[in-house]
Scaffold this motif. Structure first.
Motif, PDB file in Angstrom:
ATOM      1  N   LYS A 100       1.108  -1.055  -0.097  1.00  0.00           N
ATOM      2  CA  LYS A 100      -0.144  -0.174   0.170  1.00  0.00           C
ATOM      3  C   LYS A 100       0.801   1.644   0.287  1.00  0.00           C
ATOM      4  CE  LYS A 100      -4.794   1.315   0.323  1.00  0.00           C
ATOM      5  NZ  LYS A 100      -3.954   2.856  -0.410  1.00  0.00           N
ATOM      6  N   VAL A 101       1.884   1.151   0.624  1.00  0.00           N
ATOM      7  CA  VAL A 101       2.649   2.641   0.929  1.00  0.00           C
ATOM      8  C   VAL A 101       3.118   2.785  -0.246  1.00  0.00           C
ATOM      9  CG1 VAL A 101       4.623   1.789   1.920  1.00  0.00           C
ATOM     10  CG2 VAL A 101       3.962   4.237   2.773  1.00  0.00           C
ATOM     11  N   VAL A 102       3.751   1.720  -1.494  1.00  0.00           N
ATOM     12  CA  VAL A 102       4.472   1.690  -2.565  1.00  0.00           C
ATOM     13  C   VAL A 102       3.523   2.120  -3.577  1.00  0.00           C
ATOM     14  CG1 VAL A 102       6.431   1.332  -2.391  1.00  0.00           C
ATOM     15  CG2 VAL A 102       5.113  -0.308  -3.185  1.00  0.00           C
ATOM     16  N   GLY A 103       2.164   2.326  -2.788  1.00  0.00           N
ATOM     17  CA  GLY A 103       1.400   2.581  -4.410  1.00  0.00           C
ATOM     18  C   GLY A 103       0.714   1.329  -5.040  1.00  0.00           C
ATOM     19  N   GLY A 104       0.820   0.693  -4.462  1.00  0.00           N
ATOM     20  CA  GLY A 104       0.264  -0.838  -4.973  1.00  0.00           C
ATOM     21  C   GLY A 104      -0.592  -1.300  -4.488  1.00  0.00           C
ATOM     22  N   GLY A 105      -1.675  -0.601  -4.314  1.00  0.00           N
ATOM     23  CA  GLY A 105      -3.225  -1.498  -3.440  1.00  0.00           C
ATOM     24  C   GLY A 105      -3.817  -0.276  -4.821  1.00  0.00           C
ATOM     25  N   MET A 106      -4.334  -1.899  -5.846  1.00  0.00           N
ATOM     26  CA  MET A 106      -4.463  -1.654  -7.196  1.00  0.00           C
ATOM     27  C   MET A 106      -6.280  -2.107  -7.578  1.00  0.00           C
ATOM     28  SD  MET A 106      -2.235  -3.744  -9.239  1.00  0.00           S
ATOM     29  CE  MET A 106      -2.124  -4.931  -8.307  1.00  0.00           C
ATOM     30  N   ARG A 107      -6.849  -1.470  -6.559  1.00  0.00           N
ATOM     31  CA  ARG A 107      -8.362  -1.575  -6.694  1.00  0.00           C
ATOM     32  C   ARG A 107      -9.582  -2.987  -7.211  1.00  0.00           C
ATOM     33  NH1 ARG A 107      -9.187   1.312  -1.630  1.00  0.00           N
ATOM     34  NH2 ARG A 107      -8.221   3.282  -2.262  1.00  0.00           N
ATOM     35  N   GLN A 108      -9.885  -2.330  -8.434  1.00  0.00           N
ATOM     36  CA  GLN A 108     -10.487  -3.760  -9.261  1.00  0.00           C
ATOM     37  C   GLN A 108      -9.266  -4.678  -9.766  1.00  0.00           C
ATOM     38  OE1 GLN A 108     -12.198  -0.342  -8.573  1.00  0.00           O
ATOM     39  NE2 GLN A 108     -13.338  -1.155  -7.695  1.00  0.00           N
ATOM     40  N   ALA A 109      -8.679  -4.592  -9.168  1.00  0.00           N
ATOM     41  CA  ALA A 109      -7.238  -5.808  -9.803  1.00  0.00           C
ATOM     42  C   ALA A 109      -7.795  -7.268 -10.263  1.00  0.00           C
ATOM     43  CB  ALA A 109      -6.210  -5.722  -8.688  1.00  0.00           C
ATOM     44  N   GLY A 110      -9.092  -7.236 -10.091  1.00  0.00           N
ATOM     45  CA  GLY A 110      -9.169  -9.462 -10.424  1.00  0.00           C
ATOM     46  C   GLY A 110      -9.424  -9.574 -12.095  1.00  0.00           C
ATOM     47  N   PHE A 111      -9.625  -8.041 -13.151  1.00  0.00           N
ATOM     48  CA  PHE A 111      -9.437  -7.475 -14.007  1.00  0.00           C
ATOM     49  C   PHE A 111      -7.890  -8.644 -14.764  1.00  0.00           C
ATOM     50  CE2 PHE A 111     -12.931  -4.775 -14.079  1.00  0.00           C
ATOM     51  CZ  PHE A 111     -13.591  -5.428 -14.515  1.00  0.00           C
TER      52      PHE A 111
END
Ligand code: TLP
Length: 350
Positions: A231-242
């Motif tokens: 998360k801290v490196v900006g890797g929380g990707m939300r609808q990443a299931g695609f």
């Protein structure tokens, strides 16, 4: 249907485009907000990867570089030291991210030609108790080893390096960008190969042909920390299931076929070995990479690379004399033959 590739692109196995099954899976993926842990497809990918790697948990990340970085950040504190090879991707090609962002000092030792780190050298590099010294926290190995010719590190070696690290209170991280190739080449399960590792990063977007993504696996506790660091490196990707949907196809359908890539790599090396002015040892091509060198006065690897580009073949130089050709899903036996012909024609001309 498999797309044909023009030019023949052997720069890396990262250049592959998603398979038809991946495109279908992406189109129909069930998704949610992964930062809330609510993307069912990401959750499925993480469970599948954890199971294949024999670990309690896993976290989906956008790249191998991010996976290695958050693994190091999760094992180490600022000022700690990690021991790794001087040919390691983490050391050479990740912008020194562990040092820049995590304050972790790399202590390199020479990679042996087979990609391993000498166990005595590792032991000798572990710091003792002394207020002057940083604390050695981590050992990193790479399997397969990219700069060492795509060499797979054996089960015995992986066990031994893990045992050494643990006996001295250290953790073991495996950069397994191409662990799948190692598993296929050694006929060992990926889980067995990393049994002694505290964390492992594997890529979906290299030989397995997924468009994006890597996975880090380890204990539940470790993955909890890794998720925070993602998360801290900006890797929380939300609808990443695609994109995770393509990763599931990669893990389910694309691992066994790596044997074809290995056979094509060998075939390429055998063809290149017969060309005057090219140096390569076809007996030393265990996975999907062929490192070869130009052995002709006045000709550099960059010259050969440029001449091949004019003939529709992309191969990158890796040093003044050496080039690396990487076989992948979009390279057929016919492409290998065309590549050999192109190299042969350039060497006959110059
Ligand atoms: N390697 C790439 C280049 O960066 C050199 C390639 O073409 O081989 N670990 C290893 C062993 C790798 O080879 C790579 C990529 C990574 C990590 C990083 O993965 P990405 O590119 O997904 O950040």
């Amino acid at each position: 249907m498999k797309a044909t590739r023009n030019p023949i692109d052997l720069r890396s196995d990262t250049v592959t485009r998603p398979t038809e099954a991946m495109r279908q899976a992406m189109l129909t993926a069930d998704v949610g907000d992964d930062v809330y842990g609510e993307d069912p497809t990401v959750n499925r990918l993480e469970s599948l990867a954890a199971e294949m790697l024999g670990k309690e948990a896993a976290v989906f990340v956008s790249s191998g570089t991010m996976g290695n970085l958050i693994s190091v950040l999760s094992h180490c504190q600022r000022g700690d030291e990690m021991i790794l090879g001087d040919g390691a991707h983490i050391f050479l090609y990740e912008q020194g991210g562990s040092a820049a962002l995590g304050g972790v000092q790399p202590r390199t030792i020479r990679n042996q030609p087979d990609g391993t780190l000498d166990l005595d050298e590792i032991a000798a590099s572990i710091r003792g108790e002394n207020d002057h010294f940083p604390i050695t926290r981590l050992v990193c190995v790479e399997n397969t080893h990219n700069r060492c010719g795509g060499r797979p590190l054996s089960v015995e070696y992986m066990d031994a390096v893990g045992e050494l690290a643990h006996s001295r209170g250290l953790r073991l991280h495996v950069d397994g960008a191409r662990l799948w190739n190692a598993a296929v080449a050694l006929d060992a399960s990926p889980a067995r190969l990393v049994r002694s590792a505290d964390s492992v990063m594997v890529c979906l977007s290299k030989g397995l042909a997924a468009p994006v993504g890597s996975v880090v696996a380890g204990s539940r506790e470790f993955i909890r920390k890794a998720r925070r660091n993602r998360k801290v490196v900006g890797g929380g990707m939300r609808q990443a299931g695609f994109i995770a949907a393509a990763g599931i196809v990669a893990l389910s359908e694309m691992v066994e076929r790596l044997a074809d890539d290995h056979a094509n790599a060998k075939r390429l090396a055998q063809g290149l070995a017969a060309i005057d002015g090219i140096d390569v040892n076809p007996g030393d091509v265990p996975t999907n990479m062929v490192y070869f060198s130009v052995a002709r006065e006045g000709m550099k690897a960059a010259d050969l690379s440029a001449a091949l580009k004019d003939r529709g073949v992309l191969i990158s130089p890796t040093s003044e004399r050496t080039l690396r050709a990487v076989i992948h899903y979009e390279i057929s036996g016919g492409d290998v033959d065309e590549t050999i012909e192109a190299v042969s024609a350039v060497m006959a001309r110059d």
